[in-house]
Write a protein that holds these residues in place. Sequence first.
Motif, PDB file in Angstrom:
ATOM      1  N   VAL A  81      13.090   2.852  11.407  1.00 44.65           N
ATOM      2  CA  VAL A  81      12.115   3.868  11.828  1.00 44.65           C
ATOM      3  C   VAL A  81      10.961   3.907  10.841  1.00 44.65           C
ATOM      4  CG1 VAL A  81      11.731   6.336  12.250  1.00 44.65           C
ATOM      5  CG2 VAL A  81      13.886   5.266  12.967  1.00 44.65           C
ATOM      6  N   LYS A  82       9.754   3.959  11.383  1.00 41.02           N
ATOM      7  CA  LYS A  82       8.546   4.054  10.564  1.00 41.02           C
ATOM      8  C   LYS A  82       8.110   5.518  10.493  1.00 41.02           C
ATOM      9  CE  LYS A  82       4.685   2.737  12.518  1.00 41.02           C
ATOM     10  NZ  LYS A  82       3.564   1.903  13.045  1.00 41.02           N
ATOM     11  N   LEU A  83       7.909   6.017   9.271  1.00 45.25           N
ATOM     12  CA  LEU A  83       7.444   7.386   9.070  1.00 45.25           C
ATOM     13  C   LEU A  83       5.985   7.352   8.644  1.00 45.25           C
ATOM     14  CD1 LEU A  83      10.511   8.944   7.202  1.00 45.25           C
ATOM     15  CD2 LEU A  83      10.078   8.772   9.650  1.00 45.25           C
ATOM     16  N   THR A  84       5.134   8.019   9.412  1.00 46.52           N
ATOM     17  CA  THR A  84       3.694   7.960   9.173  1.00 46.52           C
ATOM     18  C   THR A  84       3.094   9.363   9.078  1.00 46.52           C
ATOM     19  OG1 THR A  84       3.149   7.911  11.549  1.00 46.52           O
ATOM     20  CG2 THR A  84       3.538   5.794  10.454  1.00 46.52           C
ATOM     21  N   VAL A  93      -1.231   6.540   7.883  1.00 45.74           N
ATOM     22  CA  VAL A  93      -0.706   5.965   6.651  1.00 45.74           C
ATOM     23  C   VAL A  93       0.820   5.921   6.759  1.00 45.74           C
ATOM     24  CG1 VAL A  93      -0.460   6.242   4.167  1.00 45.74           C
ATOM     25  CG2 VAL A  93      -2.607   6.845   5.266  1.00 45.74           C
ATOM     26  N   ILE A  94       1.414   4.783   6.403  1.00 41.93           N
ATOM     27  CA  ILE A  94       2.866   4.670   6.403  1.00 41.93           C
ATOM     28  C   ILE A  94       3.413   5.221   5.087  1.00 41.93           C
ATOM     29  CG2 ILE A  94       4.840   3.102   6.473  1.00 41.93           C
ATOM     30  CD1 ILE A  94       3.218   1.219   8.164  1.00 41.93           C
ATOM     31  N   LEU A  95       4.324   6.190   5.201  1.00 41.76           N
ATOM     32  CA  LEU A  95       4.928   6.780   4.015  1.00 41.76           C
ATOM     33  C   LEU A  95       6.247   6.112   3.662  1.00 41.76           C
ATOM     34  CD1 LEU A  95       4.365  10.596   4.659  1.00 41.76           C
ATOM     35  CD2 LEU A  95       2.976   9.039   3.276  1.00 41.76           C
ATOM     36  N   ARG A 201       0.755  -7.138   9.253  1.00 40.88           N
ATOM     37  CA  ARG A 201      -0.131  -7.124   8.094  1.00 40.88           C
ATOM     38  C   ARG A 201      -0.951  -5.832   8.032  1.00 40.88           C
ATOM     39  NH1 ARG A 201      -1.697 -13.396   9.009  1.00 40.88           N
ATOM     40  NH2 ARG A 201      -0.689 -12.877  10.963  1.00 40.88           N
ATOM     41  N   GLU A 202      -1.318  -5.314   9.203  1.00 42.43           N
ATOM     42  CA  GLU A 202      -2.051  -4.045   9.224  1.00 42.43           C
ATOM     43  C   GLU A 202      -1.196  -2.913   8.680  1.00 42.43           C
ATOM     44  OE1 GLU A 202      -4.484  -1.161  12.368  1.00 42.43           O
ATOM     45  OE2 GLU A 202      -3.493  -2.976  13.080  1.00 42.43           O
ATOM     46  N   GLU A 203       0.104  -2.916   9.034  1.00 42.08           N
ATOM     47  CA  GLU A 203       1.011  -1.876   8.539  1.00 42.08           C
ATOM     48  C   GLU A 203       1.253  -2.027   7.040  1.00 42.08           C
ATOM     49  OE1 GLU A 203       3.674  -0.989  12.544  1.00 42.08           O
ATOM     50  OE2 GLU A 203       4.046  -2.811  11.365  1.00 42.08           O
ATOM     51  N   LEU A 204       1.320  -3.249   6.551  1.00 43.15           N
ATOM     52  CA  LEU A 204       1.453  -3.464   5.108  1.00 43.15           C
ATOM     53  C   LEU A 204       0.208  -2.968   4.380  1.00 43.15           C
ATOM     54  CD1 LEU A 204       3.119  -7.000   5.023  1.00 43.15           C
ATOM     55  CD2 LEU A 204       4.154  -4.836   4.310  1.00 43.15           C
ATOM     56  N   THR A 211      -6.842  -3.257   2.557  1.00 41.01           N
ATOM     57  CA  THR A 211      -7.384  -3.675   3.849  1.00 41.01           C
ATOM     58  C   THR A 211      -6.554  -4.794   4.471  1.00 41.01           C
ATOM     59  OG1 THR A 211      -8.826  -5.357   2.881  1.00 41.01           O
ATOM     60  CG2 THR A 211      -9.696  -3.103   3.045  1.00 41.01           C
ATOM     61  N   LEU A 212      -6.683  -4.937   5.770  1.00 40.97           N
ATOM     62  CA  LEU A 212      -5.996  -6.015   6.490  1.00 40.97           C
ATOM     63  C   LEU A 212      -6.439  -7.375   5.962  1.00 40.97           C
ATOM     64  CD1 LEU A 212      -4.365  -7.211   8.845  1.00 40.97           C
ATOM     65  CD2 LEU A 212      -6.331  -6.794  10.332  1.00 40.97           C
TER      66      LEU A 212
END
Length: 251
Positions: A81-84, A93-95, A201-204, A211-212
């Motif tokens: 699960v991704k928490l944003t 922003v991904i936390l 890569r965008e999520e990283l 930046t991407l």
Amino acid sequence: MATVRSRGVHGPQSGEPSTNESNVAERIVMMCASALFTGLTPRECREIASCAHMRTFARDEVLFMQGQPVRSLVLIQSGSVKLTQLSASGNEVILWMNGCGDAMGVHADSPSCSHTCSGRAMEQCKALVWEYTRLQMLVAEYPQLRRNISQILASRLQELEERFREIATEKVAKRLALALSRLLKQVGKKTPEGIEISLSREELAQLTGTTLFTISRILSKWADSGVVQPRREAVLIRDPAGLESVGCEED
């Protein structure tokens, strides 16, 4: 408190465990390995599990939204699960990235907590879910749960402080290497070729505050050295130990 009752299997295979018994046993093993249930016995975990219900979340399904009241605690049994969190301008922003054994909806004891972020399934997920009112009863009956929740919150604060320091003081390559090292342990999936992390890569870029374009450039450079293999929606880590050395290189 109700306990989980085993269902016997009729017929010639009655000596074998039923599917239900196997599922319960699997949940108990997963719970005992989770930080949320550290210090609790398998019997206590079984009793606590009997108060939960199973949920399956589809890929991209939203588990909860930022600002909503906390109504339940979710313990991931499989999947990630991704928490944003959204900024005032609407940027995401991904936390955190949570995987098997991680708990979501863990908050300090308060009758009116709200989610500080949103949770979205990165793949199909199975989870144990406890309603908030039932959770409060369990915390009162099993004081170790309260201590574990406090420890989880303290550990998350410590990690956030480390990540803030990294963003303030480290170059992007080092930040990315450190982030990937954490993700390996949290949501990495072993494959014959290495360990895969299902983040684009965008999520990283969101996770590391860059930046991407910068993430793509660094990953391409690392791919040339054989440490990683970038994929469309994932990164394959071929050489986990090599992350430390490439992270020390100039961006």
